[in-house]
Scaffold this active site. Structure first.
Site, PDB file in Angstrom:
ATOM      1  N   SER A 240       0.694  -1.319  -0.129  1.00 14.64           N
ATOM      2  CA  SER A 240       0.067   0.028  -0.104  1.00 14.64           C
ATOM      3  C   SER A 240       0.855   1.315   0.138  1.00 14.64           C
ATOM      4  O   SER A 240       0.683   2.046  -0.950  1.00 14.64           O
ATOM      5  CB  SER A 240      -0.697  -0.039   1.261  1.00 14.64           C
ATOM      6  OG  SER A 240      -0.348  -0.106   2.502  1.00 14.64           O
ATOM      7  N   HIS A 270      -1.698  -8.899   2.028  1.00 10.35           N
ATOM      8  CA  HIS A 270      -1.569  -7.676   2.484  1.00 10.35           C
ATOM      9  C   HIS A 270      -2.583  -7.362   3.602  1.00 10.35           C
ATOM     10  O   HIS A 270      -2.869  -8.057   4.500  1.00 10.35           O
ATOM     11  CB  HIS A 270      -1.475  -6.483   1.544  1.00 10.35           C
ATOM     12  CG  HIS A 270      -0.778  -5.325   2.019  1.00 10.35           C
ATOM     13  ND1 HIS A 270      -0.055  -5.162   3.325  1.00 10.35           N
ATOM     14  CD2 HIS A 270      -0.852  -3.961   1.523  1.00 10.35           C
ATOM     15  CE1 HIS A 270       0.283  -3.762   3.420  1.00 10.35           C
ATOM     16  NE2 HIS A 270      -0.046  -3.057   2.391  1.00 10.35           N
ATOM     17  N   HIS A 316       6.235 -12.810   7.083  1.00  7.24           N
ATOM     18  CA  HIS A 316       6.492 -11.329   6.843  1.00  7.24           C
ATOM     19  C   HIS A 316       7.505 -11.115   5.510  1.00  7.24           C
ATOM     20  O   HIS A 316       8.351 -11.959   5.686  1.00  7.24           O
ATOM     21  CB  HIS A 316       6.917 -10.567   8.022  1.00  7.24           C
ATOM     22  CG  HIS A 316       6.442  -8.958   7.793  1.00  7.24           C
ATOM     23  ND1 HIS A 316       7.361  -7.978   7.147  1.00  7.24           N
ATOM     24  CD2 HIS A 316       5.355  -8.163   8.019  1.00  7.24           C
ATOM     25  CE1 HIS A 316       6.767  -6.983   7.144  1.00  7.24           C
ATOM     26  NE2 HIS A 316       5.749  -6.952   7.603  1.00  7.24           N
ATOM     27  N   ARG A 325       3.767  -4.884  16.785  1.00  7.15           N
ATOM     28  CA  ARG A 325       2.430  -4.468  16.701  1.00  7.15           C
ATOM     29  C   ARG A 325       1.762  -5.623  17.119  1.00  7.15           C
ATOM     30  O   ARG A 325       0.614  -5.627  17.704  1.00  7.15           O
ATOM     31  CB  ARG A 325       2.218  -4.151  15.345  1.00  7.15           C
ATOM     32  CG  ARG A 325       3.140  -3.017  14.647  1.00  7.15           C
ATOM     33  CD  ARG A 325       2.714  -2.897  13.191  1.00  7.15           C
ATOM     34  NE  ARG A 325       3.062  -3.987  12.338  1.00  7.15           N
ATOM     35  CZ  ARG A 325       2.720  -4.102  10.980  1.00  7.15           C
ATOM     36  NH1 ARG A 325       2.191  -3.110  10.474  1.00  7.15           N
ATOM     37  NH2 ARG A 325       3.232  -5.367  10.340  1.00  7.15           N
ATOM     38  N   ASP A 371      -1.623  -8.601  11.867  1.00 10.66           N
ATOM     39  CA  ASP A 371      -2.964  -9.095  11.763  1.00 10.66           C
ATOM     40  C   ASP A 371      -3.187 -10.532  12.438  1.00 10.66           C
ATOM     41  O   ASP A 371      -4.531 -10.637  12.584  1.00 10.66           O
ATOM     42  CB  ASP A 371      -3.003  -9.512  10.030  1.00 10.66           C
ATOM     43  CG  ASP A 371      -2.823  -8.378   9.226  1.00 10.66           C
ATOM     44  OD1 ASP A 371      -3.040  -6.947   9.604  1.00 10.66           O
ATOM     45  OD2 ASP A 371      -1.980  -8.434   8.198  1.00 10.66           O
TER      46      ASP A 371
HETATM   47  C1  LIG Z   1       3.178 -12.059   4.389  1.00  7.50           C
HETATM   48  C2  LIG Z   1       3.698 -12.950   3.446  1.00  7.50           C
HETATM   49  C3  LIG Z   1       2.833 -12.689   2.031  1.00  7.50           C
HETATM   50  C4  LIG Z   1       5.497 -12.684   3.044  1.00  7.50           C
HETATM   51  O1  LIG Z   1       5.646 -13.528   1.860  1.00  7.50           O
HETATM   52  P1  LIG Z   1       7.223 -13.767   1.609  1.00  7.50           P
HETATM   53  O2  LIG Z   1       7.973 -12.550   1.789  1.00  7.50           O
HETATM   54  O3  LIG Z   1       7.130 -14.256   0.174  1.00  7.50           O
HETATM   55  O4  LIG Z   1       7.413 -14.762   2.607  1.00  7.50           O
HETATM   56  P2  LIG Z   1       8.711 -16.109   2.562  1.00  7.50           P
HETATM   57  O5  LIG Z   1       9.628 -15.576   1.793  1.00  7.50           O
HETATM   58  O6  LIG Z   1       8.656 -16.496   4.091  1.00  7.50           O
HETATM   59  O7  LIG Z   1       7.936 -17.244   1.776  1.00  7.50           O
HETATM   60  C5  LIG Z   1       8.562 -18.273   1.343  1.00  7.50           C
HETATM   61  C6  LIG Z   1       7.361 -19.506   1.238  1.00  7.50           C
HETATM   62  O8  LIG Z   1       6.637 -19.428   2.468  1.00  7.50           O
HETATM   63  C7  LIG Z   1       5.473 -19.694   2.462  1.00  7.50           C
HETATM   64  N1  LIG Z   1       4.782 -18.958   3.623  1.00  7.50           N
HETATM   65  C8  LIG Z   1       5.345 -17.859   4.071  1.00  7.50           C
HETATM   66  N2  LIG Z   1       4.341 -17.624   5.209  1.00  7.50           N
HETATM   67  C9  LIG Z   1       3.550 -18.268   5.266  1.00  7.50           C
HETATM   68  C10 LIG Z   1       2.317 -18.747   6.129  1.00  7.50           C
HETATM   69  N3  LIG Z   1       1.875 -17.809   7.075  1.00  7.50           N
HETATM   70  N4  LIG Z   1       1.790 -19.629   5.805  1.00  7.50           N
HETATM   71  C11 LIG Z   1       2.040 -20.821   4.875  1.00  7.50           C
HETATM   72  N5  LIG Z   1       3.060 -20.651   4.129  1.00  7.50           N
HETATM   73  C12 LIG Z   1       3.645 -19.285   4.086  1.00  7.50           C
HETATM   74  C13 LIG Z   1       5.214 -18.626   1.342  1.00  7.50           C
HETATM   75  O9  LIG Z   1       3.831 -18.871   0.578  1.00  7.50           O
HETATM   76  C14 LIG Z   1       6.254 -19.113   0.182  1.00  7.50           C
HETATM   77  O10 LIG Z   1       5.877 -20.479  -0.223  1.00  7.50           O
HETATM   78  P3  LIG Z   1       6.146 -20.696  -1.984  1.00  7.50           P
HETATM   79  O11 LIG Z   1       7.616 -20.692  -2.023  1.00  7.50           O
HETATM   80  O12 LIG Z   1       5.518 -22.062  -2.228  1.00  7.50           O
HETATM   81  O13 LIG Z   1       5.530 -19.645  -2.787  1.00  7.50           O
HETATM   82  C15 LIG Z   1       3.618 -14.445   3.969  1.00  7.50           C
HETATM   83  O14 LIG Z   1       4.371 -14.721   4.794  1.00  7.50           O
HETATM   84  C16 LIG Z   1       1.927 -14.750   3.966  1.00  7.50           C
HETATM   85  O15 LIG Z   1       1.320 -15.365   2.971  1.00  7.50           O
HETATM   86  N6  LIG Z   1       1.754 -14.865   5.151  1.00  7.50           N
HETATM   87  C17 LIG Z   1       0.343 -14.876   5.435  1.00  7.50           C
HETATM   88  C18 LIG Z   1      -0.487 -13.734   5.132  1.00  7.50           C
HETATM   89  C19 LIG Z   1      -0.413 -12.526   6.051  1.00  7.50           C
HETATM   90  O16 LIG Z   1      -0.515 -12.502   7.504  1.00  7.50           O
HETATM   91  N7  LIG Z   1      -0.300 -11.382   5.493  1.00  7.50           N
HETATM   92  C20 LIG Z   1      -0.066 -10.065   6.456  1.00  7.50           C
HETATM   93  C21 LIG Z   1       1.490  -9.796   6.218  1.00  7.50           C
HETATM   94  S1  LIG Z   1       1.520  -8.064   7.419  1.00  7.50           S
END
Ligand SMILES: CC(C)(COP(=O)(O)OP(=O)(O)OC[C@H]1O[C@@H](n2cnc3c(N)ncnc32)[C@H](O)[C@@H]1OP(=O)(O)O)[C@@H](O)C(=O)NCCC(=O)NCCS
Length: 435
Positions: A240, A270, A316, A325, A371
């Protein structure tokens, strides 16, 4: 001194500072770009100037150098020992200075004066079906507010670049002031038969927002102050904030830029994650009851992962520890609602989820983010409609995003235009590099 005067005083010195940085160090290297970074959503690539806050992977967010506990200590509160007033954080983000209680109270009043929302905004929202997602309704409201943009008018009238920050400031403060009215209108329209509650100009920003939503419990008002404060800003690279900065770099006004940011916030990876977390927690309770054992919970987490979904509220893009947070919301819950069954479930998840995500092997951060906690706090005070949660996040984000947009224009930051390449280009480049 009022906010605008303090800002006006700071701008020339910050312009000089940036000029010197460019002259003295413009060619200093900040790191190497790898193919992984280009394919991987620019993770770890430093590429943005963002003054209002900085995220440390281990420590979490600092707003103008202050951690969340430090903000809780030094920013003015509604009553001694209470949560920070979001107006104080706005002051801090804009100026880098901690305001006095008098300054914050004056800003509260100023925001009330700026908060009138034209009727056509409500009509634009009303033209959408009730089934429209609250975030769609919210963005529609913001776009309808845009017709009053002072920046757009001033630009059409040939305003010089040196003065761009002035109408940007006006638009930003107006937008921040108007958003709680638009957001609460959507809440009341969707969930309370359209019975709108008028603003109470004697209340601060957070308490008034809580009131307009329909919640007068002083603890809920405190929660809203804390909520808006901690969700306001998370440096510049998140979807955002980055979107707003990118769109505003084309000299789109704050309404256009913030509207774009909201569309990114509405994505489940997000801002929408706060909705997903409460829905997920409620699905756990529906299936296993409130007194779920750690073993059952583990099974449920694995079931979610095996069905190809993420565990919402965990992980994250930058953070590598528990999000502060999350921690401050946990402290709020321990103080005000220790016996709430869903809070206890959230606490159990804190023990169960990180080892599982670690075992998965690929997740870089197995710890909870902001979150993972916000939904159960809102739910406790009666704000149970999870689909609405991201709107609250959006109202909060306006404070950080708009503060930075004012500085973008004050510092004369240019159009954002990174270079993109094709797979062909990367393959050829790598072949040459290996030769
Ligand atoms: C926030 C988020 C998008 C960060 O993504 P990122 O920087 O790509 O995270 P990573 O580098 O750790 O991801 C590596 C792998 O772990 C997975 N992973 C990361 N967090 C995960 C979670 N909470 N549950 C399951 N799998 C997860 C990713 O989907 C990715 O899988 P892939 O290689 O098969 O695509 C991710 O952690 C996520 O999807 N979290 C859940 C949604 C969420 O809480 N979002 C709010 C963020 S403030």
């Amino acid at each position: 001194m009022d906010l605008r005067s303090q800002l006006a005083e700071l701008i020339p010195e910050q312009q000089e500072r940036l000029k010197k940085l460019k002259t003295d160090h413009g060619k200093t290297q900040l790191g190497n770009i790898t193919v992984d970074m280009v394919i991987g959503g620019m993770r770890g690539m430093t590429g943005l100037l963002w003054e209002t806050s900085l995220l440390d992977p281990e420590e979490g967010i600092r707003f103008r150098g202050l951690s969340i506990p430090e903000c809780q200590n030094v920013l003015p509160a509604a009553h001694p020992g209470g949560e920070p007033l979001p107006e104080g954080l706005l002051w801090l983000l804009l100026t880098g200075k901690v305001p006095s209680k008098e300054q914050v109270d004056a800003l509260s009043k100023e925001l009330h004066i700026r908060s009138t929302v034209p009727d056509h905004v409500y009509r634009a929202i009303d033209s959408l079906p009730l089934s429209a997602h609250p975030m769609t309704q919210f963005t529609t409201g913001v776009m309808a507010l845009q017709v009053q943009s002072e920046f757009q008018k001033a630009y059409e009238n040939g305003l010089s670049k040196a003065k761009f920050w002035e109408p940007t400031y006006e638009d930003s403060l107006n937008l921040i002031a108007q958003l709680p009215l638009v957001a609460s209108y959507i809440y009341r329209r969707l969930y309370k038969n359209g019975q709108v509650i008028p603003a109470d100009n004697s209340l601060d920003y957070g308490a008034n927002f809580s009131r307009m939503l329909g919640f007068d419990d002083p603890k809920m008002q405190e929660l809203m102050r804390l909520y808006v404060t901690i969700h306001s800003d998370h440096e510049g690279g998140n979807v955002s904030a980055h979107t707003a900065h990118l769109v505003a770099s084309a000299l789109s006004d704050p309404y256009l830029s913030f509207g774009a940011a909201l569309n990114g916030l509405a994505g489940p990876l997000h801002g929408l994650a706060n909705q997903e977390v409460l829905l997920w927690i409620k699905s756990v309770v529906d299936e296993c009851g409130e007194n779920i054992t750690a073993e059952q919970l583990k099974e449920y987490v694995w079931k979610t992962l095996k069905s190809g979904k993420v565990v919402p509220g965990y992980g994250h893009g930058v953070l590598r520890k528990t999000d502060p947070r999350y921690t401050c919301q946990r402290e709020f819950a321990l103080k005000h609602l220790p016996d709430d069954p869903l809070f206890q479930l959230v606490s159990k998840l804190y023990e169960v989820v990180p080892p599982i995500l670690t075992e998965l092997g690929k997740v870089k951060n197995p710890w909870p983010n902001v979150d993972a906690h916000s939904g159960v706090l809102l739910n406790h005070f009666g704000l149970t409609e999870a689909r609405y949660f991201t709107v609250l996040f959006g109202v909060s984000r306006s404070i950080g995003i708009c503060s930075q947009l004012i500085w973008d224009r004050a510092l004369g930051l240019p159009l954002e235009r990174p270079k993109s390449v094709t797979m062909d280009w990367l393959e050829n480049h790598c072949k040459k590099a290996a030769a």
